[in-house]
Design an enzyme around this catalytic site. Sequence first.
Site, short mmCIF file in Angstrom:
data_model
loop_
_atom_site.label_atom_id
_atom_site.label_comp_id
_atom_site.label_asym_id
_atom_site.label_seq_id
_atom_site.Cartn_x
_atom_site.Cartn_y
_atom_site.Cartn_z
CB CYS A 1 -0.97 -0.01 1.17
SG CYS A 1 -0.17 -0.03 2.80
CG HIS B 1 -4.28 0.49 4.55
ND1 HIS B 1 -3.69 -0.31 3.60
CD2 HIS B 1 -5.38 1.04 3.95
CE1 HIS B 1 -4.40 -0.27 2.48
NE2 HIS B 1 -5.42 0.55 2.67
#
Length: 767
Positions: free
Chosen positions: A418, A682
């Site tokens: 990510c 994230h």
Amino acid sequence: MTSTEHVYFILTKRPESPGHLKAGSICYAPESKYKRRVHSSKVNVTPLDSYANLDYAIDLDCMTELSAEHAELLLALPDDKERLQWFQDKSALQTAVGLTEGDAIIVLEGEDEMKGIIRYIGTLSGPKYKRPLAGRFFGIELQGADKGKGTCNGKHQYKDYFSCEKKCAVFVPFSKVRPLVPISLTPTAPEPPPQQQTEALLPGDRVTYFIEDKFGHGMVVDVLKEDGERFVQISTDTDENGKMGGEVKMPLHCVVKGEVSAAEPEKMDIDTPPTKSKAYDPRMLLSVNSLVEVNLALGRSYGTIRWIGNLHDIEHPMAGLELDEDVGVSDGTFKGERYFHCPPKRGLFLKLSSCHPDSRFQSLSANHSEKMPKLEDTEVAMGHSTGRPETVPPISTEQVSRILTGRMKGIQGHCNSCYMDAALFSLFSCSSVLDSMLYKSTEPQDAPIQRTLLCDIVNPLRSKGFVDGRYVMKLRQQLEKHGYSHSFTTEEKDPEEFLIVIMHHILSLDPLLKLSAGGKVQESYCYQIFLDQNHSLVLPTVQQLLEHSFHSGRLRLAEVPSCLILQMPRFGKKFKMFDKIIPSLELDVTDLLSDGPQQCIICGNMAAEQCNDCFKDPVFSCTGFKVFCRMCSTQVHSHQQRRSHRPAALVVPKEYVGHHSPHTLTRDKLELFAVLCIETSHYVSFIKYGPSPEDWLFFDSMADREGGTDGFNIPEVRVCPEVGTYLEMSPAELASQAPRDMKGVAKRLFCDAYMYLYQSTSMCLYR
């Protein structure tokens, strides 16, 4: 002057003077001078292929006027004799003018005839000797059995004009090019789409042929000429009795390229596999911009749905596809009516029920037990890029909704990627500020990484709006193989770590940021904002954070950066220094420059002193350094609370010394184009893609998942206009907003910002 501001001539016979000009020489004269001549039988002209910038008075009886297009075509021929010969063939010149890229042609090389497709029409170098015109050449990609008979791969003298396989391209003048089917021929098949009626046919093309009131589909075997008439030999899908196979020879005017749809969609040769069950049909999830696959007679094809609706009298819901390859039959029109836009031969209309989610991209129609294909099991071998090294511009404001938004859009995440997905999407989806790193020369051992970045990630992202997770994994494997980190393919990294490896170690990009501190210049690619312990900021803007950080570190900008990457103040990934940070859509760096004039914050005159002690004084503006002219500085520091301050003299540029009257300086500003955010390790990103306050995108490479631990991630890009609503609030209103109550994804932008990306629209033109 441009080519349209001149008149062009070809010498049809050799003039008496000067003696070195021959028949066939092409000359030009300024149109203004040509029109101003009075009762003169001579014109002063300049030869186009002469290095001397001399003009000669030539009798009009020795010349014939040319159009600029004909002059360009003739200039591509090697000598004057051949130019004169081809000038006399008016039909050949007119035919050449009518040729366009994508036309099927025959290349004449001696006694050989080679079939090909025109991929480029234009000059192979600039005009010689600063002349207004240069020769017009045709770049041909050879087809079929003639592949391998060429001289290059679309490159001429180290410049790429198009791309194809080695020895499959030639560059030739118009004299060696003939259309495969004469341009004057116009098929009269009943009601085919207009754009199909003039397309040339090649062996392998899908066609529709008409016999009285019936029609059929098939594949071209050959194009024949018998007794002056052209015929098409077709391998049919079914013969006249409905049986599979067979061949038929049809007159050219009864054949149309592509599969023309009829009132019965079942005639379209689409194989519709059975669905898994009545309870779950993946096609129910399809919508405009969905990535799909269809089974055509030539095999499986892939594309994107651009339109869904009903066509004329067809009762079934239909879909308009933009296919990935040139195997379609239109450019988004059906029977003369436009439904969407796409390149020629990329459009196809068929039943919506014949479309299935694209299995290549691990869509919801995939088997739940199916894992992401391994890189070594695909064509994505290490060091080899599947895409072409072409220049694809960033996605514009108008293209965003068509190309970029939806599920299975953006960059597909896989295995802790990510940080890289968000960084690449932010830098390249809608901005070109760092495109120079994609094309700059680099070391041979690092070139495969650059090609992967350009051909397999940036270009597909901008042209299709989607990047398969395998290509990002390929990039990670290449970085790991080069020894920059042994955990690039498995562990999560910081975005700045990845960016520095790419920009500095791989591509040797010049540092984006030059800081001046104590008379010395320091270079960097990113800037980490740090604050002293005595700051009084509660709900800061990015502008305030940068100014406080520069003030605390006694820093200045040595020059305006083309791209400024700012890391927000945090204690690691988990602990934030501020609950909210207000994005500054513009970053004014005028007062942060080490050199240059500055204005007094009181009267606007030329500033001569700066006071660091006044920086946090609440009496003054909450942003900007505190600089004064000498008079205002004296008045400000005469106050008893400021008598202990020690203002420092500013260096005023020589050209501004002695200026005292009020004036307006040009402000140097950077504009925000992306923000990376992090929450629970994230990373996601926000993109400012247009001028409107609501023009914001939110991207998450792992927005959803299908299939548990053995499944795959589903990336998503969506518009988030709610961000603009919050940005228009006052600081007091914004402070009162509880993060959990903020609409949409706005909370993540204001509360989880990790990295801000700014660009200078003027400086990026020079770097």
